[in-house]
Motif scaffolding. Sequence first.
Motif, PDB file in Angstrom:
ATOM      1  N   SER A 117       0.832  -1.211   0.000  1.00 15.70           N
ATOM      2  CA  SER A 117       0.000   0.000   0.000  1.00 15.70           C
ATOM      3  C   SER A 117       0.868   1.262   0.000  1.00 15.70           C
ATOM      4  N   LEU A 118       1.944   1.243   0.785  1.00 13.33           N
ATOM      5  CA  LEU A 118       2.837   2.409   0.825  1.00 13.33           C
ATOM      6  C   LEU A 118       3.545   2.590  -0.517  1.00 13.33           C
ATOM      7  N   MET A 119       3.950   1.472  -1.131  1.00 13.71           N
ATOM      8  CA  MET A 119       4.636   1.558  -2.433  1.00 13.71           C
ATOM      9  C   MET A 119       3.674   2.066  -3.510  1.00 13.71           C
ATOM     10  N   ARG A 120       2.414   1.598  -3.480  1.00 15.25           N
ATOM     11  CA  ARG A 120       1.427   2.081  -4.458  1.00 15.25           C
ATOM     12  C   ARG A 120       1.167   3.573  -4.298  1.00 15.25           C
ATOM     13  N   ALA A 121       1.252   4.048  -3.049  1.00 14.30           N
ATOM     14  CA  ALA A 121       1.017   5.472  -2.785  1.00 14.30           C
ATOM     15  C   ALA A 121       2.199   6.335  -3.216  1.00 14.30           C
ATOM     16  N   GLY A 122       3.369   5.703  -3.471  1.00 17.67           N
ATOM     17  CA  GLY A 122       4.506   6.483  -3.968  1.00 17.67           C
ATOM     18  C   GLY A 122       5.808   6.283  -3.230  1.00 17.67           C
ATOM     19  N   ALA A 123       5.815   5.447  -2.186  1.00 13.22           N
ATOM     20  CA  ALA A 123       7.073   5.181  -1.490  1.00 13.22           C
ATOM     21  C   ALA A 123       8.006   4.384  -2.400  1.00 13.22           C
ATOM     22  N   GLU A 124       9.311   4.568  -2.197  1.00  9.97           N
ATOM     23  CA  GLU A 124      10.304   3.794  -2.955  1.00  9.97           C
ATOM     24  C   GLU A 124      11.091   2.869  -2.028  1.00  9.97           C
ATOM     25  N   MET A 125      10.815   2.981  -0.741  1.00  6.99           N
ATOM     26  CA  MET A 125      11.450   2.145   0.279  1.00  6.99           C
ATOM     27  C   MET A 125      10.566   2.225   1.518  1.00  6.99           C
ATOM     28  N   VAL A 126      10.510   1.131   2.280  1.00  4.48           N
ATOM     29  CA  VAL A 126       9.773   1.183   3.548  1.00  4.48           C
ATOM     30  C   VAL A 126      10.753   1.017   4.702  1.00  4.48           C
ATOM     31  N   LYS A 127      10.406   1.617   5.830  1.00  8.33           N
ATOM     32  CA  LYS A 127      11.264   1.540   7.023  1.00  8.33           C
ATOM     33  C   LYS A 127      10.514   0.833   8.151  1.00  8.33           C
ATOM     34  N   LEU A 128      11.208  -0.124   8.770  1.00  7.60           N
ATOM     35  CA  LEU A 128      10.650  -0.907   9.878  1.00  7.60           C
ATOM     36  C   LEU A 128      11.561  -0.745  11.086  1.00  7.60           C
ATOM     37  N   GLU A 129      10.991  -0.681  12.266  1.00  5.38           N
ATOM     38  CA  GLU A 129      11.781  -0.546  13.487  1.00  5.38           C
ATOM     39  C   GLU A 129      11.960  -1.896  14.164  1.00  5.38           C
ATOM     40  N   GLY A 130      13.197  -2.197  14.574  1.00  6.13           N
ATOM     41  CA  GLY A 130      13.395  -3.443  15.315  1.00  6.13           C
ATOM     42  C   GLY A 130      14.843  -3.843  15.344  1.00  6.13           C
ATOM     43  N   THR A 167      12.326  -8.604   6.419  1.00 11.08           N
ATOM     44  CA  THR A 167      13.203  -7.911   5.473  1.00 11.08           C
ATOM     45  C   THR A 167      13.394  -8.750   4.215  1.00 11.08           C
ATOM     46  N   ARG A 168      13.648 -10.044   4.430  1.00 10.58           N
ATOM     47  CA  ARG A 168      13.866 -10.937   3.285  1.00 10.58           C
ATOM     48  C   ARG A 168      12.594 -11.049   2.442  1.00 10.58           C
ATOM     49  N   LEU A 169      11.462 -11.203   3.140  1.00  9.09           N
ATOM     50  CA  LEU A 169      10.159 -11.318   2.488  1.00  9.09           C
ATOM     51  C   LEU A 169       9.918 -10.129   1.544  1.00  9.09           C
ATOM     52  N   LEU A 170      10.168  -8.921   2.041  1.00  4.52           N
ATOM     53  CA  LEU A 170       9.923  -7.718   1.244  1.00  4.52           C
ATOM     54  C   LEU A 170      10.963  -7.575   0.141  1.00  4.52           C
ATOM     55  N   ALA A 171      12.231  -7.761   0.497  1.00  4.53           N
ATOM     56  CA  ALA A 171      13.307  -7.552  -0.474  1.00  4.53           C
ATOM     57  C   ALA A 171      13.171  -8.510  -1.656  1.00  4.53           C
ATOM     58  N   GLU A 172      12.784  -9.748  -1.360  1.00  3.89           N
ATOM     59  CA  GLU A 172      12.644 -10.735  -2.449  1.00  3.89           C
ATOM     60  C   GLU A 172      11.511 -10.370  -3.406  1.00  3.89           C
ATOM     61  N   ARG A 173      10.550  -9.580  -2.895  1.00  2.00           N
ATOM     62  CA  ARG A 173       9.428  -9.172  -3.736  1.00  2.00           C
ATOM     63  C   ARG A 173       9.619  -7.778  -4.319  1.00  2.00           C
ATOM     64  N   GLU A 197      21.595  -6.679   6.947  1.00  2.61           N
ATOM     65  CA  GLU A 197      22.164  -6.486   5.605  1.00  2.61           C
ATOM     66  C   GLU A 197      22.156  -7.826   4.867  1.00  2.61           C
ATOM     67  N   ASN A 198      22.548  -8.874   5.578  1.00  2.00           N
ATOM     68  CA  ASN A 198      22.554 -10.223   5.005  1.00  2.00           C
ATOM     69  C   ASN A 198      21.173 -10.685   4.581  1.00  2.00           C
ATOM     70  N   ALA A 199      20.152 -10.245   5.326  1.00  3.15           N
ATOM     71  CA  ALA A 199      18.771 -10.630   5.029  1.00  3.15           C
ATOM     72  C   ALA A 199      18.202  -9.834   3.856  1.00  3.15           C
ATOM     73  N   GLY A 200      18.960  -8.850   3.372  1.00  5.44           N
ATOM     74  CA  GLY A 200      18.501  -8.120   2.192  1.00  5.44           C
ATOM     75  C   GLY A 200      18.123  -6.672   2.431  1.00  5.44           C
ATOM     76  N   ALA A 201      18.384  -6.147   3.638  1.00  6.96           N
ATOM     77  CA  ALA A 201      18.092  -4.730   3.888  1.00  6.96           C
ATOM     78  C   ALA A 201      18.922  -3.864   2.940  1.00  6.96           C
TER      79      ALA A 201
END
Length: 264
Positions: free
Chosen positions: A102-115, A123-129, A171-175
């Motif tokens: 939803s954020l990408m459709r609205a115009g984001a080019e990257m998402v940020k998650l805290e943790g 991270t891997r789930l999103l990066a792979e897609r 980083e290894n997970a694809g961040a």
Amino acid sequence: RAHITLSTLNKLHAEGKKFASLTAYDACFTQILNQADVEVILVGDSLGMVLQGHDSTLPVTMQDMVYHVACVKRGNSRAFIMADMPFMSYSTDSETLDNAASLMRAGAEMVKLEGGAWLASSTRLLAERGIPVCVHLGLTPQSINQIGGYMVQGRADKQAETMYQDALALENAGASMVLLECVPTSLAKRITEALNIPVIGIGAGPHTTGQVLVLHDILGISPIRPKFVKNFLAGTEGDITRAIQNYAEDVREGRFPGPEHSFN
Ligand code: KIV
Ligand code: NA
């Protein structure tokens, strides 16, 4: 001028150069940030405090984030747009994917998650897609009730080592990026040097690839004034574009942040 992409930012990191980032939540300020050559615009969930008047970022919803990302997207011609995934919007795999989409459709080019390292699978789930991820480490405001206050993170050796290992694991997970908030200068330097991806700092000293601050904070119109903030409007006779240009130039030239804005 060409649109800033992840490749532009990776190149700056590889060359040891710096870039500037600020928050924006609307089209008008986005245009001013474009004029002032700010490379990365963060549509932060800080909007919960800055725009909505809440005392934390926890009440911010996906609907709020999508609305503000769309406003920023319409005003943007050049900057790379990063958007925060709000509190509890990435607690299951399917929520993580739907909400990031939803954020990408609205115009984001990257998402940020805290943790921390626990975000490796998301991270891997999103990066792979095809969704670039920035992981926010150190002081993570969505966990303020767990942390117990807005204080520097990673001062103790054990906590510092955990943060360092988390950054490598992510980083290894694809961040594609790491953001460090309220972290001692030496630890932020160590993490930035160890990673191949750009690191953005806020209250993390001068050695990170990029710097980010909340827009309203650098214009001196926020009720709070953390140590890592500088008022860039002061001395510009009220010229907001000039103030933001000065911030971006000071970041690129390594003049900001100084020791008075950093933690040892
Ligand atoms: O929401 C926000 O503005 C942020 C920055 C303070 C890093 O996450
Ligand atoms: Na945020």
